[in-house]
Design an enzyme around this catalytic site. Structure first.
Site, short mmCIF file in Angstrom:
data_model
loop_
_atom_site.label_atom_id
_atom_site.label_comp_id
_atom_site.label_asym_id
_atom_site.label_seq_id
_atom_site.Cartn_x
_atom_site.Cartn_y
_atom_site.Cartn_z
CE LYS A 274 -1.41 1.71 3.52
NZ LYS A 274 -1.51 3.30 3.79
CG ASN A 275 2.53 2.24 3.36
OD1 ASN A 275 1.00 2.58 3.12
ND2 ASN A 275 2.65 2.25 4.22
CB CYS B 250 -5.26 9.73 10.94
SG CYS B 250 -3.50 9.02 11.41
NE ARG C 110 0.68 10.80 10.37
CZ ARG C 110 -0.37 9.36 9.13
NH1 ARG C 110 -1.24 8.78 10.20
NH2 ARG C 110 0.64 8.72 8.13
CG ASP D 43 3.45 1.14 9.51
OD1 ASP D 43 3.01 1.76 8.45
OD2 ASP D 43 2.94 2.05 10.01
NE ARG E 91 -7.71 4.67 5.35
CZ ARG E 91 -6.00 5.20 6.34
NH1 ARG E 91 -6.78 5.58 7.85
NH2 ARG E 91 -5.06 5.64 5.74
C1 EPZ Z 1 3.95 6.95 6.12
O1 EPZ Z 1 3.26 8.00 6.51
C2 EPZ Z 1 3.01 5.39 6.30
N1 EPZ Z 1 2.29 6.09 5.60
C3 EPZ Z 1 2.89 5.34 7.26
O2 EPZ Z 1 1.54 4.03 7.65
C4 EPZ Z 1 3.71 5.04 8.08
O3 EPZ Z 1 3.69 4.73 9.65
C5 EPZ Z 1 4.56 6.38 8.17
O4 EPZ Z 1 5.51 6.39 7.05
C6 EPZ Z 1 5.89 5.83 8.94
O5 EPZ Z 1 7.34 5.04 8.43
C7 EPZ Z 1 2.30 5.61 3.92
O6 EPZ Z 1 2.88 6.00 3.54
C8 EPZ Z 1 0.72 5.90 3.22
P1 EPZ Z 1 6.10 10.33 8.41
P2 EPZ Z 1 3.66 9.06 6.96
O7 EPZ Z 1 6.34 11.78 7.62
O8 EPZ Z 1 4.58 9.49 5.68
C9 EPZ Z 1 6.17 13.71 11.76
C10 EPZ Z 1 0.58 2.45 7.81
O9 EPZ Z 1 -0.10 2.18 8.65
N2 EPZ Z 1 6.17 14.51 10.82
O10 EPZ Z 1 7.41 9.30 8.13
O11 EPZ Z 1 2.54 10.51 7.11
C11 EPZ Z 1 4.84 13.01 11.82
O12 EPZ Z 1 4.62 13.68 12.85
C12 EPZ Z 1 0.28 3.85 7.56
O13 EPZ Z 1 0.31 1.89 6.44
C13 EPZ Z 1 6.92 15.67 10.55
O14 EPZ Z 1 6.67 15.70 12.10
O15 EPZ Z 1 5.52 9.27 8.13
C14 EPZ Z 1 5.35 11.46 12.52
O16 EPZ Z 1 5.47 11.60 14.11
C15 EPZ Z 1 0.79 4.74 9.08
N3 EPZ Z 1 6.54 16.90 9.90
C16 EPZ Z 1 6.91 11.64 11.74
O17 EPZ Z 1 7.41 12.19 11.45
C17 EPZ Z 1 6.14 16.59 8.54
O18 EPZ Z 1 5.85 16.95 7.82
C18 EPZ Z 1 6.62 10.00 10.43
O19 EPZ Z 1 5.97 10.56 9.74
C19 EPZ Z 1 5.61 15.00 8.47
C20 EPZ Z 1 5.67 13.75 9.46
#
Ligand code: EPZ
Length: 421
Positions: free
Chosen positions: A22-23, A117, A122, A307, A399
């Site tokens: 998915k990701n 969420c 996020r 995850d 999802r």
């Molecule tokens: C991706 O989300 C995945 N989703 C998530 O999978 C996964 O948990 C996550 O990466 C971490 O591996 C998809 O790929 C669609 P991040 P993403 O930006 O990109 C902080 C699932 O279950 N952050 O790496 O949104 C944020 O708050 C889902 O399949 C900032 O501070 O994750 C978080 O604490 C859930 N500022 C951390 O980074 C930003 O601009 C990780 O977020 C962006 C993120």
């Protein structure tokens, strides 16, 4: 509304084929907006989130056609809009990944702010830091972000304060047609980042270093089309490996890349599972003794994946001894603790730490999925309860998992979906 009814099953035995990730599918579908010739994607998982982002592309004017259950053909050559509707975009935060492609292709985009969420606020500050660095003008209000780059984006060096997966992907895609070179320092290194970079390079982009601590993207004039197969879903694979462990089963996971889940394999072995990596990209997970607790600390890749945290917590709830979980990636990813506790799990949380004392037996309960992986964890826990466990709000599970009930049933699980009265 539907719910899942599950009870003590197993030991689960047999084999299961893992779907495309998915990701990886979500960012690669968003990146298909960059292509000016037809793109064919294989191993696309049949998931709600994938359906949503394909609708976003269609709304922008892309032609989308499923050639079979998992092969989709996308033609973005004639897209003429750079704004997707709020109601579609707000349904799934990953639709925010269309911002980078639209901005670099049209020099302008209007996208809705992605919602937070259950697992955290996020934020998108790192995405915006990247776009600003590439000389986009941003106008942000409560719901919408408008970005313009009248003279095109200009490559720069960008340091990510946190190796955000989404921010790395959005900046990579925006940089593919920026003038000059963009360097992303401290990027995410997940396999899905490498898969996206491979896809972009097949379109004609010039991306180097994906999967390392520095990604270099040299802007090009135009991107074409290609055929690309999505990598297997390492988190779905993890979920079924835990299903084997939690039922004392013997499951062979097909279509899985071992090097993507080394921390998961290590931790299952630490708990006493046998994990056999076969030559043909399959992994056999079986248990021939009582398992014991362990310690996991979630980290950006190549650390233990956040995850997989909820699924492991379900397993830790029913093994001998104490376990500890430290969640360092999201600030609120223990929503499943309250639900597991309803099933008799003994879990104490303190900020980003959870301590679990294994119990001989969980009890059936009515629980609800609070987010995608928490829902999967509750189904896994339900595979151990003598009485029925009912999991509601299973739209979260749909999802990220295509037919988790059918796949578990094929392994011998006592599980069904039913409409809630
Ligand atoms: C991706 O989300 C995945 N989703 C998530 O999978 C996964 O948990 C996550 O990466 C971490 O591996 C998809 O790929 C669609 P991040 P993403 O930006 O990109 C902080 C699932 O279950 N952050 O790496 O949104 C944020 O708050 C889902 O399949 C900032 O501070 O994750 C978080 O604490 C859930 N500022 C951390 O980074 C930003 O601009 C990780 O977020 C962006 C993120």
């Amino acid at each position: 509304m539907e719910r899942i009814i599950v009870k003590k099953s197993g030991p689960l035995k047999g084999s299961v084929k893992i779907d495309g990730a998915k990701n990886s599918a979500l960012p690669i579908i968003a990146a298909s907006l960059l292509g000016t010739e037809p793109i064919t994607l294989e191993e696309v998982p049949n998931l709600k989130d994938v359906q949503i982002i394909l609708k976003v592309l269609q709304e922008l004017g892309a032609k989308v056609e499923f050639l079979d259950d998992t092969t989709v053909r996308i033609d973005s050559s004639s897209i003429d809009k750079y704004e997707a509707s709020y109601e579609l975009m707000s349904k799934m935060r990953a639709s925010f990944l269309v911002m980078g492609p639209l901005l670099t292709r049209f020099g302008k985009t209007r996208t809705s702010l992605p919602g937070g969420c259950a697992i955290g606020s996020r934020p998108i500050d790192l995405h915006l830091k990247g776009f600003k660095a590439l000389e986009a003008e941003l106008n942000v209000d409560d719901y919408v972000i408008e970005a313009t780059a009248e003279n095109g984006l200009v490559g720069k060096t960008i340091y990510l304060d946190f190796p955000s997966v989404g921010a790395t992907q959005n900046i990579m895609m925006a940089a593919t047609m920026a003038q000059g070179e963009t360097v992303i320092e401290n990027p995410a290194k997940e396999p899905e980042i490498v898969d996206l970079a491979n896809f972009l390079n097949k379109l004609g982009a010039d991306v180097k270093g994906a999967g390392t601590s520095t990604i270099r993207i040299r802007g090009v004039e135009k991107l074409g089309g290609t055929i690309h197969q999505i990598i297997p879903d390492r988190i779905e694979a993890t979920t079924f490996m835990v299903a084997s462990a939690i039922t004392g089963g013997d499951i062979t996971i097909k279509n899985c890349i071992t090097s993507h889940i080394l921390p998961v394999i290590a931790k299952l072995r630490e708990m006493g599972c046998k994990v056999v990596e076969n030559e043909d990209d399959t992994i056999r997970v079986y248990c021939d003794k009582k398992l014991c607790g362990t310690y996991i600390k979630t980290l950006p890749y190549p650390g233990f994946p956040t995850d997989a945290q909820a699924q492991f917590m379900a397993l830790m709830s029913v093994v001998d001894g104490q376990s500890k979980v430290e969640e360092t990636v999201f600030e609120n990813r223990f929503m499943h603790v309250e639900e597991l506790t309803k099933m008799g799990a003994i879990i104490a949380t303190d900020g980003s730490e959870a301590r679990i004392a294994g119990v001989p037996q969980l009890k059936g309960a009515k629980v609800r999925a609070t987010d995608l992986r928490a829902g999967a964890a509750l189904v896994l826990a339900g595979l151990t309860t003598e009485e029925e466990t009912t999991v509601s709000d299973i739209y979260h599970i749909d999802r990220g998992y295509n037919d988790i009930v059918g796949k578990l049933k094929a392994l011998g699980a006592d599980i069904r979906r039913e409409e809630m009265d």
